[in-house]
Every structure is written in C-alpha cells, then in structure tokens.
Design an enzyme around this catalytic site. Structure first.
Site: not given
Ligand code: NDP
Length: 244
Positions: A87, A139, A152, A156, A185
């Site tokens: 994720n 995505s 991005y 994806k 989302i």
């Molecule tokens: P958020 O930015 O809310 O959360 C992302 C999470 O990933 C955070 O907990 C972050 O940690 C963690 N993270 C980032 N980089 C790393 C790393 N190098 N190692 C470990 N953890 C890491 O994102 P979303 O919840 O919105 O997205 C979750 C997934 O869903 C992603 O893959 C995103 O691309 C995908 N997605 C989201 C969409 C949306 O509309 N929100 C749409 C389509 C896909 P930290 O807090 O420490 O930075």
C-alpha cells in the site's frame, strides 16, 4: 479466514490504516510499516483503544535490506506470512516539462521498487507454505493516465504489470496476486489537491461521491479472503465508475 499473518506497507494512515484496521477486526495478526516511529506508536495506540492489537515497525519500502529484515522478523515471530498488501505510496506531481529527476526517481523507488522489495522477500515463505495472497494497491491513473502524474501513473502501470507477472509465476504454488486500483479516495494524499481539481474529479465520478479508505479496505479483504480463491492477476477498480 482469520488468524493469519498479514503485512500492510504504509499502514499508519490513510488507506493503509483502514486496511490494517479491517484485517485486525477480523482477527488476523497484522504487521505494518511506515517511515515515522512516532506516527506508528500513535496508530498502535489508536487501534489498541479500539481493542485491536497490531505491530508497527519503522521500515522504508525503498530499502531492499530494511524490507528483508522486516519480513524475516515476521517469519521468525509468527512462523509464516499469509498476506502481503503493498500500500505504501507517494505522489510528486508535475508536468513533464518541469519534472525533476528526483521526483521521478523517488516515486519509482517507493511505488514500484517498493513492491519488488516486499514481494521478493515475501515469496520465499509464501512458496514454502504453498499458500499466500498478495494485493498491490495500484491506481486508476495507472490504467488511464493523468496529466501531471507521469511518474506516478508510470509506477502504478508498472505495479499492474508486476501483479500480472507475479500471478502467473506464483499460481502453481497457490499464491494469488491481484491489484486494487482506487480512483479518488479522501486521504491526506488527495487533501493536497485544490478545490477546483477536486470538483473536476468529482464530475468524472458516476457514483457522485469521493471514495473513502474503507471502500478500498473492503475490496482488499475480499481479495485476501476465501471468496476470491479463483481470482488471480486481476485489477479491481474501486473508483465509483470514474474509468470504465
Ligand atoms: P497517504 O499519503 O495518506 O499514506 C501513505 C502511507 O504510505 C503513509 O503511511 C506513508 O508513511 C507511507 N509511506 C510513504 N512512503 C513510504 C516508504 N518509503 N516506506 C514506507 N512507508 C511509506 O496515502 P493514501 O492512503 O492516499 O494512499 C495509499 C495508497 O493508495 C498509495 O499507494 C496510493 O498511491 C494509492 N492510491 C491512493 C489514492 C487516493 O485517492 N488517495 C488513489 C489511488 C491510489 P509516512 O506517513 O511515514 O509518510
């Protein structure tokens, strides 16, 4: 299905947190990782206050060795790894004309190589067990493209190719690999968008609302559960009909 060992990357907020919560609620043993210790402890405490006990670890998915150490620790502790949910993801948006090399590299390292790193280490226990589920969070822009997100959407799309190839490689060992492709989302990731951009995206969603993290988490549970035992190599879009 409950009592399995699950690893969710990037699990302390947003979609990842909701996935962690959903697995924990059904009685699975959930591990998650993230970049920040303090945030991890807060997430553990929040879930503990809901009666859910999960194990968070600091681990950067871009590091092959850190991910290896985390998977080893899980297998040493629980003796197995049943479900991997990739994720963790970031955006570094820019039109190509202005995109810096670092923006490209960081998104690739996190969103695509991060999945390689976890899968590369998880396949060993899963193949040995002759059982496992991998769910990659892709995505909808990996399917349809999106101006300003070359890095991005390419990462994806790569996740989708990786998903299909892993599904073929691992099917004979009963390891099923699928992807979920969310649309818009509501999380901190999309909170950065301007109101105008959000309104424009909303117009493209036939169901007429933004998605919630729980909308994605429920589909991940399905793809990790018994009801999806004959599904592998698929990309399930959770986007309110945004792209058909
Ligand atoms: P958020 O930015 O809310 O959360 C992302 C999470 O990933 C955070 O907990 C972050 O940690 C963690 N993270 C980032 N980089 C790393 C790393 N190098 N190692 C470990 N953890 C890491 O994102 P979303 O919840 O919105 O997205 C979750 C997934 O869903 C992603 O893959 C995103 O691309 C995908 N997605 C989201 C969409 C949306 O509309 N929100 C749409 C389509 C896909 P930290 O807090 O420490 O930075």
């Amino acid at each position: 299905m409950s009592g399995r060992t699950v690893l969710v990357t990037g699990g302390s907020r947003g979609i990842g947190l909701e996935i962690v919560r959903a697995f924990a609620r059904q009685g699975d043993k959930v591990w998650f990782n993230d970049l920040r210790e303090e945030q991890i402890r807060e997430t553990e405490a929040q879930l503990a206050s809901e009666g859910l006990h999960v194990a968070g670890r600091v681990c950067n998915v871009t590091s092959f060795d850190e991910v290896g150490a985390l998977v080893d620790a899980i297998v040493e502790t629980d003796g197995r790894l049943d479900v991997l949910v990739n994720n963790a993801g970031i955006t570094r948006d820019s039109l190509m004309m202005r995109m810096a090399e670092e923006q490209w590299d960081l998104v690739m390292a996190t969103n695509l190589k991060g999945c390689f790193n976890t899968i590369r280490h998880a396949v060993k226990p899963m193949m040995k067990q002759r059982q496992g589920r991998i769910v990659n969070i892709a995505s909808v822009v990996g399917v349809m493209g999106n101006a300003g997100q070359a890095n991005y959407s390419a990462a994806k799309a790569g996740v989708i190719g990786l998903t299909k190839t892993m599904a073929r490689e691992l099917a004979s060992r009963n390891v099923l690999v699928n992807a979920v492709a969310p649309g818009f989302i509501e999380t901190e990731m999309t909170a950065q968008l301007s109101e105008a951009a959000k309104a424009e995206l909303s117009r493209q969603i036939p169901l007429g609302r933004h998605g919630q993290a729980a909308d994605v988490a429920q589909v991940v549970l399905f793809l990790a559960g018994e009801a999806s035992a004959y599904i592998t190599g698929q990309v399930l879009q959770v986007d309110g009909g945004m792209h058909m």
